[in-house]
Scaffold this motif. Structure first.
Motif, PDB file in Angstrom:
ATOM      1  N   LYS A  61      41.648 -23.302  -0.690  1.00  0.00           N
ATOM      2  CA  LYS A  61      40.670 -22.744   0.238  1.00  0.00           C
ATOM      3  C   LYS A  61      40.076 -23.846   1.112  1.00  0.00           C
ATOM      4  CE  LYS A  61      38.017 -19.616   2.068  1.00  0.00           C
ATOM      5  NZ  LYS A  61      38.612 -18.607   2.972  1.00  0.00           N
ATOM      6  N   ALA A  62      39.786 -24.995   0.510  1.00  0.00           N
ATOM      7  CA  ALA A  62      39.251 -26.115   1.277  1.00  0.00           C
ATOM      8  C   ALA A  62      40.267 -26.620   2.300  1.00  0.00           C
ATOM      9  CB  ALA A  62      38.838 -27.244   0.334  1.00  0.00           C
ATOM     10  N   GLU A 117      42.621 -24.802   3.725  1.00  0.00           N
ATOM     11  CA  GLU A 117      42.643 -23.795   4.787  1.00  0.00           C
ATOM     12  C   GLU A 117      41.477 -24.001   5.740  1.00  0.00           C
ATOM     13  OE1 GLU A 117      42.559 -20.101   2.681  1.00  0.00           O
ATOM     14  OE2 GLU A 117      44.736 -19.858   2.739  1.00  0.00           O
ATOM     15  N   GLN A 118      40.299 -24.225   5.197  1.00  0.00           N
ATOM     16  CA  GLN A 118      39.113 -24.439   6.028  1.00  0.00           C
ATOM     17  C   GLN A 118      39.261 -25.711   6.855  1.00  0.00           C
ATOM     18  OE1 GLN A 118      36.108 -24.384   2.965  1.00  0.00           O
ATOM     19  NE2 GLN A 118      35.679 -22.212   3.253  1.00  0.00           N
ATOM     20  N   SER A 119      39.875 -26.731   6.256  1.00  0.00           N
ATOM     21  CA  SER A 119      40.074 -27.988   6.972  1.00  0.00           C
ATOM     22  C   SER A 119      40.952 -27.798   8.199  1.00  0.00           C
ATOM     23  CB  SER A 119      40.701 -29.018   6.027  1.00  0.00           C
ATOM     24  OG  SER A 119      41.091 -30.185   6.721  1.00  0.00           O
ATOM     25  N   GLU A 120      42.080 -27.107   8.021  1.00  0.00           N
ATOM     26  CA  GLU A 120      43.008 -26.981   9.141  1.00  0.00           C
ATOM     27  C   GLU A 120      42.520 -25.999  10.205  1.00  0.00           C
ATOM     28  OE1 GLU A 120      46.777 -25.683   7.729  1.00  0.00           O
ATOM     29  OE2 GLU A 120      46.091 -23.712   7.126  1.00  0.00           O
ATOM     30  N   HIS A 121      41.565 -25.155   9.867  1.00  0.00           N
ATOM     31  CA  HIS A 121      41.022 -24.205  10.836  1.00  0.00           C
ATOM     32  C   HIS A 121      39.675 -24.642  11.404  1.00  0.00           C
ATOM     33  CE1 HIS A 121      43.567 -21.019   8.562  1.00  0.00           C
ATOM     34  NE2 HIS A 121      44.241 -21.508   9.577  1.00  0.00           N
ATOM     35  N   SER A 122      39.175 -25.782  10.966  1.00  0.00           N
ATOM     36  CA  SER A 122      37.816 -26.185  11.346  1.00  0.00           C
ATOM     37  C   SER A 122      37.716 -26.771  12.740  1.00  0.00           C
ATOM     38  CB  SER A 122      37.296 -27.221  10.340  1.00  0.00           C
ATOM     39  OG  SER A 122      38.046 -28.431  10.438  1.00  0.00           O
ATOM     40  N   GLY A 123      38.786 -27.406  13.198  1.00  0.00           N
ATOM     41  CA  GLY A 123      38.715 -28.112  14.470  1.00  0.00           C
ATOM     42  C   GLY A 123      37.935 -29.410  14.381  1.00  0.00           C
ATOM     43  N   ALA A 124      37.560 -29.815  13.175  1.00  0.00           N
ATOM     44  CA  ALA A 124      36.743 -31.010  12.981  1.00  0.00           C
ATOM     45  C   ALA A 124      37.599 -32.265  12.936  1.00  0.00           C
ATOM     46  CB  ALA A 124      35.940 -30.885  11.684  1.00  0.00           C
ATOM     47  N   MET A 164      34.867 -31.995   3.668  1.00  0.00           N
ATOM     48  CA  MET A 164      35.086 -30.626   3.250  1.00  0.00           C
ATOM     49  C   MET A 164      35.991 -30.558   2.021  1.00  0.00           C
ATOM     50  SD  MET A 164      35.731 -28.969   7.035  1.00  0.00           S
ATOM     51  CE  MET A 164      36.251 -27.402   6.371  1.00  0.00           C
ATOM     52  N   ILE A 165      36.986 -31.421   1.975  1.00  0.00           N
ATOM     53  CA  ILE A 165      37.992 -31.384   0.923  1.00  0.00           C
ATOM     54  C   ILE A 165      37.519 -32.091  -0.342  1.00  0.00           C
ATOM     55  CG2 ILE A 165      40.321 -32.201   0.335  1.00  0.00           C
ATOM     56  CD1 ILE A 165      40.973 -31.898   3.372  1.00  0.00           C
ATOM     57  N   PHE A 219      42.049 -42.040  -1.627  1.00  0.00           N
ATOM     58  CA  PHE A 219      43.408 -41.919  -1.114  1.00  0.00           C
ATOM     59  C   PHE A 219      43.869 -40.468  -1.111  1.00  0.00           C
ATOM     60  CE2 PHE A 219      47.861 -41.433  -2.343  1.00  0.00           C
ATOM     61  CZ  PHE A 219      48.505 -42.029  -1.275  1.00  0.00           C
ATOM     62  N   THR A 220      43.623 -39.754  -2.211  1.00  0.00           N
ATOM     63  CA  THR A 220      44.054 -38.367  -2.326  1.00  0.00           C
ATOM     64  C   THR A 220      43.376 -37.501  -1.275  1.00  0.00           C
ATOM     65  OG1 THR A 220      44.382 -38.670  -4.712  1.00  0.00           O
ATOM     66  CG2 THR A 220      44.238 -36.409  -3.905  1.00  0.00           C
ATOM     67  N   ILE A 221      42.075 -37.685  -1.102  1.00  0.00           N
ATOM     68  CA  ILE A 221      41.323 -36.915  -0.111  1.00  0.00           C
ATOM     69  C   ILE A 221      41.825 -37.213   1.295  1.00  0.00           C
ATOM     70  CG2 ILE A 221      39.036 -36.622   0.942  1.00  0.00           C
ATOM     71  CD1 ILE A 221      37.916 -37.268  -1.926  1.00  0.00           C
ATOM     72  N   ALA A 222      42.022 -38.488   1.601  1.00  0.00           N
ATOM     73  CA  ALA A 222      42.465 -38.877   2.938  1.00  0.00           C
ATOM     74  C   ALA A 222      43.848 -38.318   3.240  1.00  0.00           C
ATOM     75  CB  ALA A 222      42.465 -40.397   3.064  1.00  0.00           C
ATOM     76  N   ARG A 223      44.744 -38.320   2.241  1.00  0.00           N
ATOM     77  CA  ARG A 223      46.079 -37.792   2.449  1.00  0.00           C
ATOM     78  C   ARG A 223      46.053 -36.307   2.759  1.00  0.00           C
ATOM     79  NH1 ARG A 223      49.864 -34.259   1.108  1.00  0.00           N
ATOM     80  NH2 ARG A 223      48.317 -33.767  -0.461  1.00  0.00           N
TER      81      ARG A 223
END
Length: 219
Positions: free
Chosen positions: A54-55, A57-64, A72-73, A113-117
């Motif tokens: 879900k996070a 999905e929100q990331s790729e649709h956020s435009g941020a 967010m992630i 690293f995991t979050i950034a990837r």
């Protein structure tokens, strides 16, 4: 999609297709169900995966920008993964000999690293689609079956990704990721991690992961 799911150090892995007897349901629906469980202790093996998806999905649709996407992630990565268990299996016996400060620094670098990837991969316009299926037990392991695809692709072309889950005091957590049914994240990264660790210790491995995270965070 399959290539973008692989960590540059071999950290992501793939698993065999979701069994046809297991009916997949959307990550969005699963995350709504998971939201009713305590945040720190997911009540089902699927709950942390659904929250992570879900996070994403929100990331790729956020435009941020990537900084906000990482923020967010981050909570869902922290909730979903048992970083200590993954690192222990990846580094090997020397991991138990680390001081608390060395271990904390390594976990922090690995988590970043995991979050950034993830933030770099699931950026605006990616249009990835996520499904989460029921869990199964294979050779004593609890495995959650999922797929990640693209909205323009057929369901059959989606990439199957399975998560090995272990239940502990904080609920269900990921301890390995499997790609194509047999390629283990832990096994894939073990050689790289052990080599770096043997040459430059925990601090060297932490620096390597931090550098890779910095590279991912450049947009």
């Amino acid at each position: 999609m399959k290539r973008c799911l692989m960590f540059s150090t071999g950290m992501m892995a793939l698993l065999a297709a979701v069994p046809t007897a297991i009916a997949p349901y959307s990550a969005q629906a699963a995350s709504r169900s998971a939201a009713t469980a305590p945040a720190a202790a997911p009540s089902t093996p699927q709950a942390p995966i659904a929250g992570l998806y879900k996070a994403l999905e929100q990331s790729e649709h956020s435009g941020a920008g990537i900084g906000k996407r990482s923020a967010m992630i981050a909570p869902q990565v922290d909730r979903a993964f048992n970083m200590d268990a993954i690192l222990k299996r990846s580094v090997g016996l020397h991991y138990d000999q680390l001081s608390p400060s060395e271990r904390d620094a390594l976990i922090t670098a690995f988590k970043r690293f995991t979050i950034a990837r993830y933030a770099s991969t699931f950026k605006p316009g990616t249009d990835a689609t996520f499904t989460v299926a029921q869990s199964s037990v294979d050779e004593g392991r609890t495995i959650v079956h999922t797929t990640i695809g693209n909205k323009n692709d057929s369901p059959e072309s989606a990439t199957p990704i399975d998560y090995v889950m272990v239940q502990g005091p904080d609920g269900w957590r990921i301890v390995d990721i499997l790609l194509d049914g047999h390629i283990s994240q832990v096994a894939a990264q073990r050689s790289d991690f052990k080599t770096i660790f043997s040459q430059s210790g925990a601090s060297g491995l932490a620096r390597t992961l931090t550098k890779k995270a910095d590279d991912f965070l450049q947009e």
